[in-house]
Enzyme design. Structure first.
Site, PDB file in Angstrom:
ATOM      1  N   GLY A 236       0.765  -1.244   0.000  1.00 40.59           N
ATOM      2  CA  GLY A 236       0.000   0.000   0.000  1.00 40.59           C
ATOM      3  C   GLY A 236       0.790   1.285   0.000  1.00 40.59           C
ATOM      4  O   GLY A 236       0.319   2.308  -0.483  1.00 40.59           O
TER       5      GLY A 236
ATOM      6  N   ASP B  39      -5.291   2.118  10.549  1.00 35.42           N
ATOM      7  CA  ASP B  39      -6.748   1.995  10.670  1.00 35.42           C
ATOM      8  C   ASP B  39      -7.039   1.495  12.092  1.00 35.42           C
ATOM      9  O   ASP B  39      -7.127   2.288  13.020  1.00 35.42           O
ATOM     10  CB  ASP B  39      -7.214   1.042   9.557  1.00 35.42           C
ATOM     11  CG  ASP B  39      -8.715   0.859   9.477  1.00 35.42           C
ATOM     12  OD1 ASP B  39      -9.437   1.672  10.053  1.00 35.42           O
ATOM     13  OD2 ASP B  39      -9.158  -0.098   8.829  1.00 35.42           O
TER      14      ASP B  39
ATOM     15  N   LYS C  55      -7.146   6.721  10.511  1.00 31.21           N
ATOM     16  CA  LYS C  55      -8.600   6.674  10.714  1.00 31.21           C
ATOM     17  C   LYS C  55      -8.860   6.444  12.189  1.00 31.21           C
ATOM     18  O   LYS C  55      -9.059   5.309  12.614  1.00 31.21           O
ATOM     19  CB  LYS C  55      -9.155   5.467   9.953  1.00 31.21           C
ATOM     20  CG  LYS C  55      -9.944   5.786   8.709  1.00 31.21           C
ATOM     21  CD  LYS C  55     -10.683   4.552   8.266  1.00 31.21           C
ATOM     22  CE  LYS C  55     -10.165   4.014   6.979  1.00 31.21           C
ATOM     23  NZ  LYS C  55     -10.814   2.764   6.568  1.00 31.21           N
TER      24      LYS C  55
ATOM     25  N   PHE D 299     -13.825   3.729   3.652  1.00 30.95           N
ATOM     26  CA  PHE D 299     -12.830   2.884   2.999  1.00 30.95           C
ATOM     27  C   PHE D 299     -12.283   3.627   1.790  1.00 30.95           C
ATOM     28  O   PHE D 299     -13.030   3.973   0.870  1.00 30.95           O
ATOM     29  CB  PHE D 299     -13.444   1.543   2.576  1.00 30.95           C
ATOM     30  CG  PHE D 299     -12.405   0.570   2.112  1.00 30.95           C
ATOM     31  CD1 PHE D 299     -11.677  -0.167   3.034  1.00 30.95           C
ATOM     32  CD2 PHE D 299     -12.140   0.415   0.764  1.00 30.95           C
ATOM     33  CE1 PHE D 299     -10.692  -1.052   2.616  1.00 30.95           C
ATOM     34  CE2 PHE D 299     -11.158  -0.469   0.329  1.00 30.95           C
ATOM     35  CZ  PHE D 299     -10.435  -1.204   1.257  1.00 30.95           C
ATOM     36  N   VAL D 300     -10.974   3.893   1.812  1.00 31.88           N
ATOM     37  CA  VAL D 300     -10.376   4.702   0.751  1.00 31.88           C
ATOM     38  C   VAL D 300      -9.496   3.853  -0.161  1.00 31.88           C
ATOM     39  O   VAL D 300      -8.973   2.808   0.245  1.00 31.88           O
ATOM     40  CB  VAL D 300      -9.555   5.876   1.338  1.00 31.88           C
ATOM     41  CG1 VAL D 300     -10.474   6.900   1.974  1.00 31.88           C
ATOM     42  CG2 VAL D 300      -8.505   5.391   2.328  1.00 31.88           C
TER      43      VAL D 300
HETATM   44  P1  5GP Z   1      -5.004  -1.886  10.427  1.00 29.24           P
HETATM   45  O1  5GP Z   1      -4.215  -3.092  10.888  1.00 29.24           O
HETATM   46  O2  5GP Z   1      -4.469  -0.585  11.006  1.00 29.24           O
HETATM   47  O3  5GP Z   1      -6.468  -2.053  10.672  1.00 29.24           O
HETATM   48  O4  5GP Z   1      -4.905  -1.802   8.859  1.00 29.24           O
HETATM   49  C1  5GP Z   1      -3.705  -1.847   8.220  1.00 29.24           C
HETATM   50  C2  5GP Z   1      -3.852  -2.070   6.742  1.00 29.24           C
HETATM   51  O5  5GP Z   1      -5.192  -2.289   6.306  1.00 29.24           O
HETATM   52  C3  5GP Z   1      -3.387  -0.838   6.019  1.00 29.24           C
HETATM   53  O6  5GP Z   1      -1.988  -0.816   5.895  1.00 29.24           O
HETATM   54  C4  5GP Z   1      -4.090  -0.999   4.691  1.00 29.24           C
HETATM   55  O7  5GP Z   1      -3.324  -1.825   3.845  1.00 29.24           O
HETATM   56  C5  5GP Z   1      -5.397  -1.668   5.062  1.00 29.24           C
HETATM   57  N1  5GP Z   1      -6.455  -0.664   5.176  1.00 29.24           N
HETATM   58  C6  5GP Z   1      -6.973  -0.117   6.284  1.00 29.24           C
HETATM   59  N2  5GP Z   1      -7.914   0.808   6.011  1.00 29.24           N
HETATM   60  C7  5GP Z   1      -7.987   0.843   4.659  1.00 29.24           C
HETATM   61  C8  5GP Z   1      -8.765   1.624   3.734  1.00 29.24           C
HETATM   62  O8  5GP Z   1      -9.590   2.475   4.051  1.00 29.24           O
HETATM   63  N3  5GP Z   1      -8.546   1.359   2.416  1.00 29.24           N
HETATM   64  C9  5GP Z   1      -7.650   0.436   1.976  1.00 29.24           C
HETATM   65  N4  5GP Z   1      -7.526   0.281   0.664  1.00 29.24           N
HETATM   66  N5  5GP Z   1      -6.902  -0.303   2.815  1.00 29.24           N
HETATM   67  C10 5GP Z   1      -7.062  -0.085   4.143  1.00 29.24           C
END
Ligand code: 5GP
Length: 174
Positions: free
Chosen positions: A42, A102, A130, A151-152
């Site tokens: 990402g 996130d 977020k 969700f982006v």
């Molecule tokens: P976390 O472990 O903080 O929940 O999420 C980490 C990973 O989830 C991020 O590095 C990303 O790859 C994916 N992710 C989280 N939120 C989003 C979102 O809104 N859009 C997308 N495309 N990926 C997300």
């Protein structure tokens, strides 16, 4: 037909913020060797732009692949290293470059993992945060933008592996 996402952050807004982050990192790491660790996939576009906005000579770049999402939009909480660093980071100053924090679960896992490799310091630069979805609290040292709970996609971020090539951060309208 796949709908074109609606712009949330334009390429101009992103470029301006990346320049500011680069200047801040340049000033904070002056006279110190820096290891940039972009998290794949990402952050690949963000990291490419950020690296060019960091005006330092002693910078090494090493990649780390993490998987925490399947093809859906909800985190499973299960994190897997899909591609590991190519060299040790012991006694080095590490800056993680992430697309989005996130829930924070991936970053928590990553910080715990990197700590076992005994770096001198580990800081985090994330393009997006977020806060509404926090499950593990993470201190982000360099943050691009705080966004609402949507969700982006785009600028490296995908939905089912699509949209990574968009030059802006967008939201898919249903
Ligand atoms: P976390 O472990 O903080 O929940 O999420 C980490 C990973 O989830 C991020 O590095 C990303 O790859 C994916 N992710 C989280 N939120 C989003 C979102 O809104 N859009 C997308 N495309 N990926 C997300």
């Amino acid at each position: 037909m796949i709908p074109k996402p609606k712009v949330m952050l334009s390429r101009e807004q992103i470029a301006a913020r990346v320049a500011e982050l680069g200047a801040q990192i340049t000033s904070d790491y002056r006279d110190r060797p820096l290891v940039l660790v972009p998290i794949l996939k990402g952050s690949f576009l963000f990291a490419a732009d950020l690296a060019r906005a960091i005006d330092l000579v002693d910078v090494r770049i090493d990649f780390l692949g993490l998987r925490s999402y399947g093809s859906g939009v909800e985190t499973s909480g299960v994190v897997q290293i899909t591609y590991d660093l190519g060299a040790p980071i012991e006694d080095q100053d590490v800056l993680i470059v992430e697309d989005i924090v996130d829930t924070g679960l991936s970053m928590r896992y990553l910080l715990d993992n990197l700590a076992t490799r005994r770096p001198r310091s580990v800081k985090i630069c994330s393009l997006l945060h977020k806060p509404a979805r926090t499950r593990a609290k993470i201190d982000i040292d360099y943050l691009g933008f705080t966004i609402e709970d949507k969700f982006v996609v785009g600028y490296g971020l995908d939905y089912a592996e699509k949209f990574r090539n968009l030059p802006f951060i967008g939201v898919i309208e249903s």
